[in-house]
Design a protein around this motif. Sequence first.
Motif, PDB file in Angstrom:
ATOM      1  N   ASP A 257      -2.651   0.048  -5.314  1.00 17.52           N
ATOM      2  CA  ASP A 257      -2.253  -1.172  -4.604  1.00 17.52           C
ATOM      3  C   ASP A 257      -1.981  -2.329  -5.555  1.00 17.52           C
ATOM      4  OD1 ASP A 257      -2.545   0.300  -2.337  1.00 17.52           O
ATOM      5  OD2 ASP A 257      -4.309  -0.772  -1.578  1.00 17.52           O
TER       6      ASP A 257
ATOM      7  N   SER B 264       0.611   5.130   0.687  1.00 19.05           N
ATOM      8  CA  SER B 264      -0.252   6.117   1.335  1.00 19.05           C
ATOM      9  C   SER B 264      -0.354   7.413   0.545  1.00 19.05           C
ATOM     10  CB  SER B 264       0.261   6.413   2.748  1.00 19.05           C
ATOM     11  OG  SER B 264       1.581   6.949   2.705  1.00 19.05           O
TER      12      SER B 264
ATOM     13  N   HIS C  34       0.834  -1.206   0.000  1.00 15.20           N
ATOM     14  CA  HIS C  34       0.000   0.000   0.000  1.00 15.20           C
ATOM     15  C   HIS C  34       0.861   1.245   0.000  1.00 15.20           C
ATOM     16  CE1 HIS C  34      -3.269   2.738   0.706  1.00 15.20           C
ATOM     17  NE2 HIS C  34      -2.671   3.209   1.790  1.00 15.20           N
TER      18      HIS C  34
ATOM     19  N   GLN D 247       1.573  -4.207  -5.609  1.00 14.61           N
ATOM     20  CA  GLN D 247       1.685  -5.587  -5.153  1.00 14.61           C
ATOM     21  C   GLN D 247       2.243  -6.506  -6.229  1.00 14.61           C
ATOM     22  OE1 GLN D 247      -2.311  -6.351  -3.787  1.00 14.61           O
ATOM     23  NE2 GLN D 247      -2.177  -4.761  -2.211  1.00 14.61           N
TER      24      GLN D 247
END
Length: 427
Positions: free
Chosen positions: A57, A51, A49, A61
Motif C-alpha cells: 500500500d 488486492s 490498495h 499510494q
Amino acid sequence: MTKLSPESKIAVIGLGYVGLPLAVQLAKHFDTIGIDVNAARVAALKGGHDSTGEVADGPLQASKLAYSESMSDAADADILIVTVPTPVDAANQPDLGPVRGATRALAGVLDDRKVRTIVYESTVYPGVTEEICGPLIEDVSGLKQGTHFFLGYSPERINPGDKVHTVDKIMKVVSGENAEIGNMLCEMYGQVTSGGTFLAASIKAAEAAKVIENAQRDINIAFMNEIAVIFQKMDLSVHDVLDAAGTKWNFLKFSPGLVGGHCIGVDPYYLSYKAQQLGHLPRVILAGRSINDGMGAFVADRVHDHLLKAGNVLVLGLTFKEGVPDLRNSKVVDVIDRLKWLGHNVTVHDPLADPAEAEEEYGLTLDSGALDGRKYDAVVMAVAHDEYVNLDDAKLNDLVKPGGLLADIKGAWRERDIQGDFRRWQL
C-alpha cells in the motif's frame, strides 16, 4: 519511429499481477497510465490498495501512476504495453481472447498523428505478436505496421508472491521488430530494472524463450511427480529420497506437488499447440502436462485409500501456491472434486483467497471457521500458507479425529515430530 525521452507517455494495459508492478516502476521515470476494464480493480488501486499483494500500500499510494477504465485515455501514449492474461480453454487450447480484445481496443484509439510502439508481455506461442496482433491492429486502425506503429515483445517474468525476483531486479528479455525498436525498449526497461536487459534476436525468439522457461519447469516437476507415484508403491517418501539425491552437486532440486497457476500449468499447452500446428507431436511436453494434471486425483485417491470410507475432509488452502491470493488454475480444485466424487464431505479453508472469487470461479464456499472447534476424518494440507505451516501440535490434534489422517501434500510438516492419535501421510 517512437523515440524515448523523459516526456514519453506510456500506457500499461492490464493491471493484474504483471501489469501493476511494471506500471508502478515505469511511473518513477515516465508519464505512465494504467488501463484496466475492471472498474472495481481500478477503484481499489485509486484508493491505494492492491488486492493481489504484489505492490504494498505504501509504494502504491506514493506512486505517480494514473489509472483509467477507458482505453481512450491511452490514445496519446507513445508506448503501449499489453499485459493481459493468456489462459487455455476447457480443451487446453490457447485462449487468445484477452489478447485479441486488448489489441482491438487499443487499435481503436490509434491515429496517424504520432508513431507508436506496441509491446506485448503476455505469454504466447511464437508468432502471435507479428502474425496475429500486428495484422489485427492494422485491420482495426487502418494504420500500417512499420510506418504508423511498431511492435515489440518483452516476456513477463513475475512470480506471484516472490519478493526477491521482482520486476525491478530481474533481467528483462526485450525484442523489437527492428534493431532501433529493440534498442529503444532496452533503454526503457533498463530504467525499470537493476537486473539489466537482454536483446533477443527477434520477437519470435523472445516469445519462444518465455514459453520454454515454464515448460522446462513443468517437465522437471512432472518427473518429480512421477517418481513420487512410483515411490508411494514402495512405501517410500519422495522427500526422503530427494534429501539424499540432493547431496549430489549437479542434481536438480525440484519438488513434487500440484502444478497450477497462470504460467507453469498453462504455457506448455501454448507450445504444444504451436508444435502440433507444425505437424510435430510434442511427446515430452504433453507427457509432463498429463502427469501434472493427474496429481490432484492421485492425491485424493491416496487420502481415500487411507480412510477406507467416505468421511469429513478439511482441505487447507485453495490458491495455486503458498503466500498468494491467486486462485487462477488452482489444481487444489482437482483434489476437492475427486474427494467429492469419492463421496467425501469436503470443507475448504484459505486465509488469503477471496471467498467471492472462489464461489464465482469454482462454485466453492470457503469456511472461515473451519479451524475452530471441529474435527475431521482427514486434514489435507494442500497449500503451505504460513498459517498452516505454523499450526502447533495441539491445534492439529484438535482438528483430526482419533484414528484420522493428517495428509501433508507439500511436506511442510515432515520435519516435525507431531504427536497425536492420527496417521500421517505425505508424498
